[in-house]
Design an enzyme around this catalytic site. Structure first.
Site, PDB file in Angstrom:
ATOM      1  CG  HIS A 156      36.133  48.466  36.346  1.00 41.94           C
ATOM      2  ND1 HIS A 156      35.180  47.483  36.514  1.00 41.94           N
ATOM      3  CD2 HIS A 156      35.649  49.568  36.957  1.00 41.94           C
ATOM      4  CE1 HIS A 156      34.174  47.977  37.212  1.00 41.94           C
ATOM      5  NE2 HIS A 156      34.433  49.236  37.493  1.00 41.94           N
ATOM      6  CG  ASP A 182      32.872  40.806  34.768  1.00 43.55           C
ATOM      7  OD1 ASP A 182      33.389  40.595  35.874  1.00 43.55           O
ATOM      8  OD2 ASP A 182      32.481  41.928  34.401  1.00 43.55           O
ATOM      9  CG  ASP A 183      31.303  39.009  38.480  1.00 40.28           C
ATOM     10  OD1 ASP A 183      32.453  39.468  38.597  1.00 40.28           O
ATOM     11  OD2 ASP A 183      30.295  39.613  38.863  1.00 40.28           O
ATOM     12  CG  ASP A 199      36.652  39.390  36.770  1.00 43.11           C
ATOM     13  OD1 ASP A 199      35.947  38.406  37.022  1.00 43.11           O
ATOM     14  OD2 ASP A 199      36.185  40.540  36.603  1.00 43.11           O
ATOM     15  CG  HIS A 200      36.497  38.387  40.728  1.00 46.33           C
ATOM     16  ND1 HIS A 200      35.153  38.152  40.592  1.00 46.33           N
ATOM     17  CD2 HIS A 200      36.692  39.677  40.344  1.00 46.33           C
ATOM     18  CE1 HIS A 200      34.553  39.238  40.153  1.00 46.33           C
ATOM     19  NE2 HIS A 200      35.469  40.180  39.975  1.00 46.33           N
ATOM     20  CB  CYS A 251      35.588  44.059  38.234  1.00 42.66           C
ATOM     21  SG  CYS A 251      34.175  42.942  38.234  1.00 42.66           S
TER      22      CYS A 251
END
Length: 497
Positions: A132, A40-41, A319-320, A79
């Site tokens: 999510h 995540d992130d 995710d990004h 997300c």
């Protein structure tokens, strides 16, 4: 005489059971297992992609085992939309899932990735954050371990985190960050963190005997905010050694109004500048990354001892990306390089070669079809991205598709190996020459010499753009954060006086 039919029936059942077991065993041996790792992130701040300041030895060694994509991009820099897109095989522009506040479940009417593998004969299980967290759908899994709790820092659900972890993570810090940018070292062990237990579940599944091929998903929460991780990870990054991102003070001068609104320079960035704690924020993000890396290390070590490791596909994605002041912007929620580029790697026995890098631009819509092709199961017709299996075998193979990212209704970015072209819903544009200007400081969109190029790149924008569902404002999360950041900036200025 009735005994004979009964004997025949019992024999038939026995032989049927043997046949079924034999088919299952053959399928178990012929199909590869899949270890599916989601982070995540995590932006492109990993050592193996050339970012020297960070310590990621375990991600580096995992990258050495297969193919690393140096220019992999999310389908959406948020997300929920990012994960919905890559798990459903459908872009945000198709489903209308543009924000964290939109429930994807009633909008996705096709088999998800895990659902498709389950109906194709896999035992499908997972733990942590894959979708999510607000929108689980357990029926699509054979087994799933939700995060038993949140870390005591989860900015997406602070009440939940504080209630379940009260008193668990003490800290010597006098505050918890700057406005909505949350960070502090905590007095905790790795074992106290949610991600540790997610890895434990994954290792149990990898070492358990299964009568079907295994698909196990491991969703790690950090480095999502807050960057509250054990103090030892902060100690690895002394403040006097921290290097800030390269920025241009006038960077937004040639960015159109739609882009400036997305950057929100008066929000988080203004608060960080007023506080004088930019380096501390970067330190916190780096510490959270290295904590995540330690969890990856523990996962790899356990995986290497698992019985089916030689017939297991390993895929890892984040995710990004994330901004830490570039373009006067923080967080994701944008269409520039920092928010959209993320680590992505694959190890596939018999297909990939160790230590390989692929520089082709790809996006996460290729995850679903690629895993299907590698596993030898059909690719559903609804899937919108191409398989990148040819690039796994030959990273320099011809590839004419750019990456496409969507953030909100009719806001899109196309990324080729040479250019990034952004077009917003109101028609505002940005164009960057990635070879000459990798930091995206000079917007070329107004230059008539590039009119033909923009026209060509625009052909890749989605032909279908579903409107935002009622009650699902894609700007809401960022706007709420901006209001909070403005209050923090004002407080910081008053304190400075």
């Amino acid at each position: 005489m009735k005994i004979i039919p009964k004997l025949f029936a019992a024999l038939a059942l026995f032989l049927g059971a043997i046949h079924t077991g034999s088919v299952a065993a053959q399928q178990r041996q012929s199909k590869p297992d899949i270890l599916y790792i989601a982070i995540d992130d995590l932006r492109d701040w990993v050592h193996y992609l050339g970012y020297q300041q960070v310590k990621t030895p375990n991600l580096d060694r995992l990258a050495q085992r297969g193919v690393t994509f140096t220019h992999a991009y999310c389908a959406s820099p948020v997300c929920n939309p990012s994960r919905t897109a890559l798990m459903s095989g459908q872009r945000s522009s198709t489903t209308g899932v543009y924000s964290n506040g939109i429930d994807w479940r009633p909008l996705v009417k096709v088999p998800t990735l895990n659902e498709h593998f389950r109906t194709s004969g896999y035992y499908v299980c997972g733990a942590g954050k894959i979708y999510h967290g607000n929108y689980p759908r357990d029926v699509d899994w054979d087994d799933y371990q939700h995060e038993r709790t949140t870390d005591p820092d989860d900015v997406e659900n602070p009440a939940k985190g504080k209630a379940k972890n009260k008193g668990k993570a003490a800290s010597e810090a006098t505050n918890d960050g700057v406005g909505g940018i949350k960070f502090k070292p905590i007095d905790a062990r790795d074992e106290d963190m949610v991600d540790y237990h997610t890895v434990s579940y994954t290792l149990k599944q990898l070492n358990r005997s299964h009568d079907k091929p295994l698909f196990v998903a491991c969703g790690l929460h950090k480095p999502h905010m807050a960057w509250d991780v054990p103090k030892k990870y902060y100690d690895m990054y002394p403040l006097d050694k921290i290097q800030l991102p390269k920025v241009l003070e006038t960077d937004l001068d040639d960015v159109p109004p739609a882009g400036v609104r997305m950057a929100k320079p008066e929000g988080d960035h203004a608060a960080i500048l007023a506080s004088g704690r930019w380096k501390e924020a970067v330190q916190g993000y780096l510490a959270a990354i290295t904590f995540c890396d330690a969890m990856i290390g523990r996962l790899i070590d356990g995986f290497d001892k698992s019985p089916n490791k030689d017939n297991t596909i390993v895929m890892l994605w984040s995710d990004h990306g994330w901004h830490l002041g570039e373009k006067q912007h923080w967080r994701k929620f944008a269409l520039w390089e920092e928010a959209t580029r993320a680590p992505f790697l694959i190890t596939a026995p018999g297909v990939t070669k160790p230590g390989t890098m692929c520089d082709r631009t790809i996006d996460y819509m290729s995850i679903y079809p690629t895993l299907c092709e590698l596993a030898g199961i059909p690719i559903p017709k609804h899937v919108e991205g191409p398989s990148i299996k040819p690039l796994l075998a030959d990273p320099k193979a011809a590839w004419d598709r750019p990456a496409l990212t969507t953030h909100g209704y009719q806001n899109h970015a196309v990324r080729t190996e040479a250019y990034r072209y952004i077009r917003y819903a109101n028609g505002d544009e940005e164009l960057y020459d990635e070879k000459a200007d990798p930091l995206e400081w000079k917007n070329l969109a107004a230059d008539s010499n590039y009119a033909s190029l923009k026209k060509d790149l625009a052909q890749w924008f989605p032909k279908v753009n579903v409107a935002t569902p009622s009650g699902g404002d894609e700007a809401a999360p960022a706007d709420a954060a901006t209001k909070k950041a403005k209050r923090a900036a004002k407080a910081a200025k008053l304190q400075a006086k």
